[in-house]
Structures are given as C-alpha cells and as structure tokens.
Design an enzyme around this catalytic site. Structure first.
Site, PDB file in Angstrom:
ATOM      1  N   GLU A 185      57.422  32.611  34.657  1.00 48.93           N
ATOM      2  CA  GLU A 185      58.543  31.652  34.606  1.00 48.93           C
ATOM      3  C   GLU A 185      59.651  31.925  35.626  1.00 48.93           C
ATOM      4  O   GLU A 185      60.838  31.889  35.297  1.00 48.93           O
ATOM      5  CB  GLU A 185      59.120  31.595  33.180  1.00 48.93           C
ATOM      6  CG  GLU A 185      58.062  31.238  32.138  1.00 48.93           C
ATOM      7  CD  GLU A 185      58.596  31.160  30.702  1.00 48.93           C
ATOM      8  OE1 GLU A 185      59.738  31.570  30.453  1.00 48.93           O
ATOM      9  OE2 GLU A 185      57.840  30.674  29.830  1.00 48.93           O
ATOM     10  N   ASN A 216      52.493  32.916  36.240  1.00 56.75           N
ATOM     11  CA  ASN A 216      52.366  32.069  35.048  1.00 56.75           C
ATOM     12  C   ASN A 216      53.641  31.259  34.829  1.00 56.75           C
ATOM     13  O   ASN A 216      54.741  31.791  34.992  1.00 56.75           O
ATOM     14  CB  ASN A 216      52.126  33.002  33.839  1.00 56.75           C
ATOM     15  CG  ASN A 216      51.731  32.293  32.564  1.00 56.75           C
ATOM     16  OD1 ASN A 216      50.773  31.521  32.553  1.00 56.75           O
ATOM     17  ND2 ASN A 216      52.444  32.564  31.478  1.00 56.75           N
ATOM     18  N   HIS A 272      52.090  24.111  27.058  1.00 57.65           N
ATOM     19  CA  HIS A 272      52.671  23.823  25.742  1.00 57.65           C
ATOM     20  C   HIS A 272      52.960  22.326  25.723  1.00 57.65           C
ATOM     21  O   HIS A 272      53.711  21.824  26.559  1.00 57.65           O
ATOM     22  CB  HIS A 272      53.982  24.583  25.553  1.00 57.65           C
ATOM     23  CG  HIS A 272      53.800  26.069  25.503  1.00 57.65           C
ATOM     24  ND1 HIS A 272      53.161  26.693  24.452  1.00 57.65           N
ATOM     25  CD2 HIS A 272      54.163  27.050  26.358  1.00 57.65           C
ATOM     26  CE1 HIS A 272      53.147  28.002  24.665  1.00 57.65           C
ATOM     27  NE2 HIS A 272      53.743  28.243  25.820  1.00 57.65           N
ATOM     28  N   GLU A 293      48.528  29.176  27.570  1.00 55.37           N
ATOM     29  CA  GLU A 293      49.313  29.152  26.325  1.00 55.37           C
ATOM     30  C   GLU A 293      49.185  27.802  25.626  1.00 55.37           C
ATOM     31  O   GLU A 293      50.165  27.254  25.109  1.00 55.37           O
ATOM     32  CB  GLU A 293      50.784  29.483  26.609  1.00 55.37           C
ATOM     33  CG  GLU A 293      50.971  30.776  27.382  1.00 55.37           C
ATOM     34  CD  GLU A 293      52.426  31.215  27.550  1.00 55.37           C
ATOM     35  OE1 GLU A 293      53.307  30.672  26.860  1.00 55.37           O
ATOM     36  OE2 GLU A 293      52.663  32.112  28.382  1.00 55.37           O
ATOM     37  N   ASP A 304      48.984  24.771  23.328  1.00 52.14           N
ATOM     38  CA  ASP A 304      49.192  24.297  21.955  1.00 52.14           C
ATOM     39  C   ASP A 304      49.705  22.860  22.037  1.00 52.14           C
ATOM     40  O   ASP A 304      50.275  22.451  23.052  1.00 52.14           O
ATOM     41  CB  ASP A 304      50.108  25.209  21.122  1.00 52.14           C
ATOM     42  CG  ASP A 304      51.388  25.635  21.813  1.00 52.14           C
ATOM     43  OD1 ASP A 304      51.762  25.024  22.824  1.00 52.14           O
ATOM     44  OD2 ASP A 304      52.026  26.591  21.327  1.00 52.14           O
TER      45      ASP A 304
HETATM   46  C1  XIL Z   1      56.988  33.424  22.674  1.00 55.15           C
HETATM   47  C2  XIL Z   1      56.346  33.975  21.417  1.00 55.15           C
HETATM   48  O1  XIL Z   1      55.344  33.090  20.987  1.00 55.15           O
HETATM   49  C3  XIL Z   1      57.395  34.162  20.355  1.00 55.15           C
HETATM   50  O2  XIL Z   1      56.842  34.839  19.219  1.00 55.15           O
HETATM   51  C4  XIL Z   1      58.590  34.952  20.890  1.00 55.15           C
HETATM   52  O3  XIL Z   1      59.604  34.995  19.929  1.00 55.15           O
HETATM   53  C5  XIL Z   1      59.102  34.332  22.173  1.00 55.15           C
HETATM   54  O4  XIL Z   1      58.056  34.224  23.099  1.00 55.15           O
HETATM   55  N1  XIL Z   1      56.288  31.160  27.199  1.00 55.15           N
HETATM   56  C6  XIL Z   1      55.757  32.434  27.264  1.00 55.15           C
HETATM   57  C7  XIL Z   1      55.515  33.194  26.016  1.00 55.15           C
HETATM   58  O5  XIL Z   1      55.376  32.898  28.357  1.00 55.15           O
HETATM   59  O6  XIL Z   1      55.643  34.582  26.189  1.00 55.15           O
HETATM   60  C8  XIL Z   1      56.411  32.718  24.892  1.00 55.15           C
HETATM   61  O7  XIL Z   1      56.023  33.389  23.702  1.00 55.15           O
HETATM   62  C9  XIL Z   1      56.329  31.223  24.738  1.00 55.15           C
HETATM   63  C10 XIL Z   1      56.755  30.533  26.003  1.00 55.15           C
END
Ligand code: XIL
Length: 312
Positions: A130, A170, A206, A235, A237
C-alpha cells in the site's frame, strides 16, 4: 466431495486463505477446513511488524512459526505478509524521534531479520504494501519521510539479499482499471526498468462498495504479466451489501472474477479469511458475509462458484 484444493491442483494454481493463528490453534473446524480446502496460506496479521515485535524486548515468532509449521505439515504455499507497511508497526519504532539514518537501519534490520528467518519456508513476500496514495503519488509514511522514494528499492533489495521467495508489491484499489491501478502499474514498471528485484504484484481485491468489473481485472493482469511480473489475487473478499445484494449474486461475482483472473494469468488466489464468522470487512461496515464458508464452516454458493471457476 471435491475441494477447492483438488480443483486448484488440476488447474495448476494455488487457492489460499488468510489465517488467524488463534483460530488455527484452538478451533478444530477452522483448522480442518483450511487443511482440506486450501493449498496456500497468508498470515492475516502474525507476520506484520507490530504483532511480531510489539515490545522492545525483541521479536516473538511463535505465532508466525505456528502458521509456517502448519503450512509445511499440509504441504501449502506460504505468502508472507508484509514487511513494509504504513500501518501496524510497533510503537517503539517512533519515527518522529529518530534520525533518517536510524530509520534506514531499522528498515534494513527488520527485513533481514524476518525475511531471513523464513528463507526457504515463505514462498512469496509482500515486501511493500500500500505505498501508493489514493490521491496519486506515493503515500506519505515514515519510510518516505526518512528515505524518500528510494525506500521501496531498498526494501526489495534487502529482501532479495536474504530471501529466496518471490518478491511482491501489494496494494488495494488497483485491481481493475483505475487511476490508482495506473499508478501501481507505473510504479512497478519503473522498478522493473531499473532492475529492482521485484517479481510480482499482489492485487488485494476487497470488494464492498462497487464491484470491480472482471474484464478490467483481466486487462490489468495482462498488462502486468506483460512486464514479466507474476500476479496474485491476495486478499479477495466480496461483502454483501452495496456491491452484491445476496449470496447468489456474491457467488456469481466470485465465479466471474476468479475465472477472468485465472484466464488472464493469475496463478494464486487468496481469500482474506476462511469463514464469515471471522472477517475484517463487516466489523468495518464494509458489507456482510464476504467469504466462501459461513460461520459454521458450511460451504456457501460462493464456494461452488470458485470450484467451478477453477475447474474450467
Ligand atoms: C487487516 C486484518 O484483516 C485485520 O485483522 C487487522 O486488524 C488490520 O489489517 N489490507 C491489508 C491487510 O494489506 O493486511 C489488512 O488486514 C486488510 C487491508
């Protein structure tokens, strides 16, 4: 019954889940579901700097080790997440109280310690997470402030020095075709052109406010693979709410986006969690029940959809 893991093996891709170490240790349903259905894992939090080294007394690798050991026992691919991020690093880092030289040394020490420890056991690292700002340009963070834009080069170089894993950049919001996706593309193109040791790009995917058109994901994956990079969906979802109305629409979207991504060359797809009982999205008001298993570890329509998408 055919599992995601079976389908992924036939399709020669990895299907993974982000895992929570406490659930892996204490919840049999959780543990059995992960071992049966997935052939890849990411530590949801356990490999982040803060969770690894919250106190000043040093690193505690117990949780991360448990995940890596579990993966080895079940012959799984491991995505390490993440070495450099603007969030979840320990309070004692105190960037505001350190010189640029100290920050440079901390970055190097951290990457050497963690990526070095898991050499040979972590297959891919999200080295930098990020780094691109939603409004364009590099996100302001402790590392940019101390080292300037070269912190990204240094992070990949440190990781390459101690790890044999594939090294990834990422990000979120860079999944399909968008201004941010263009920025990420430009960033990694520049790394490749300057021979910084980057091997791949992780698209978080996401999905909760708008669906990202699967054709746009495919187009983005293709231009990134044209640079010679590997692309993972890291990631995934899909929250029920604004983006998709119900479980069936959710399943349809999972099918469309996983098919499009794999057809375009993605070889690893990781969902951000296992079951709907434990997901970061609903807690933040970003949509409900976003994963492939319900809170009782029953397969949802989305599970069948991903099975079909991998099966073609
Ligand atoms: C999130 C986790 O799912 C949570 O449990 C934590 O509190 C915060 O981080 N992008 C990412 C992940 O790269 O590491 C994040 O994960 C979600 C967004």
């Amino acid at each position: 019954m055919r599992t995601l893991r079976d389908a992924a093996a036939d399709a020669d891709v990895h299907i993974g889940a982000a895992v929570d170490v406490e659930s892996l240790r204490t919840n049999t349903d959780y543990r059995e579901t992960v071992a049966r259905e997935f052939d890849a894992v990411t530590a949801e939090n356990a490999m982040k700097w803060g969770p690894l080294a919250d106190g000043e007394s040093g690193y505690d690798f117990a949780a991360a080790d448990d995940i890596v050991d579990f993966a080895a026992r079940h012959d799984m691919y491991v995505r390490g997440h993440t070495l450099v991020w603007h969030r979840m690093y320990p309070e004692w880092v105190r960037p505001w109280a350190r010189s640029d030289t100290e920050m440079r040394r901390l970055l190097s020490d951290h990457i050497h310690t963690v990526a070095g420890r898991y050499r040979g056991r972590v297959d891919a690292w999200d080295v930098v997470n990020e780094a691109v700002d939603d409004d364009g340009g590099l996100r302001e963070n402790a590392w940019l402030n101390a080292l300037g834009p070269e912190y990204i080069d240094r992070a990949f170089e440190h990781a390459a020095a101690v790890s044999d894993a594939d090294l990834f950049y990422n990000d979120y919001g860079a999944d399909g075709l968008s201004a941010k996706a263009d920025e990420v593309y430009d960033l990694v193109s520049d790394l490749v052109a300057r021979e910084v040791p980057v091997d791949g790009v992780g698209l978080q995917l996401h999905v909760f406010d708008d669906v990202v058109p699967p054709a746009d994901v495919a187009a983005n994956v293709e231009r990134l693979t044209d640079l010679g990079l590997d692309v993972h969906i890291t990631e995934l979802d899909v929250g029920i709410g604004e983006a998709v109305a119900d479980r069936d629409e959710q399943a349809e979207y999972y099918y469309d986006v996983v098919s499009a991504a794999v057809d375009a060359g993605v070889d690893t797809v990781v969902t951000w969690g296992v079951d709907d009982g434990q997901s970061w999205l609903p807690a933040r008001g970003f949509g409900d029940a976003p994963l492939l298993f319900d809170e009782e570890f029953r397969r949802k329509p989305a599970h069948g959809a991903v099975l079909d998408a991998l099966g073609e």
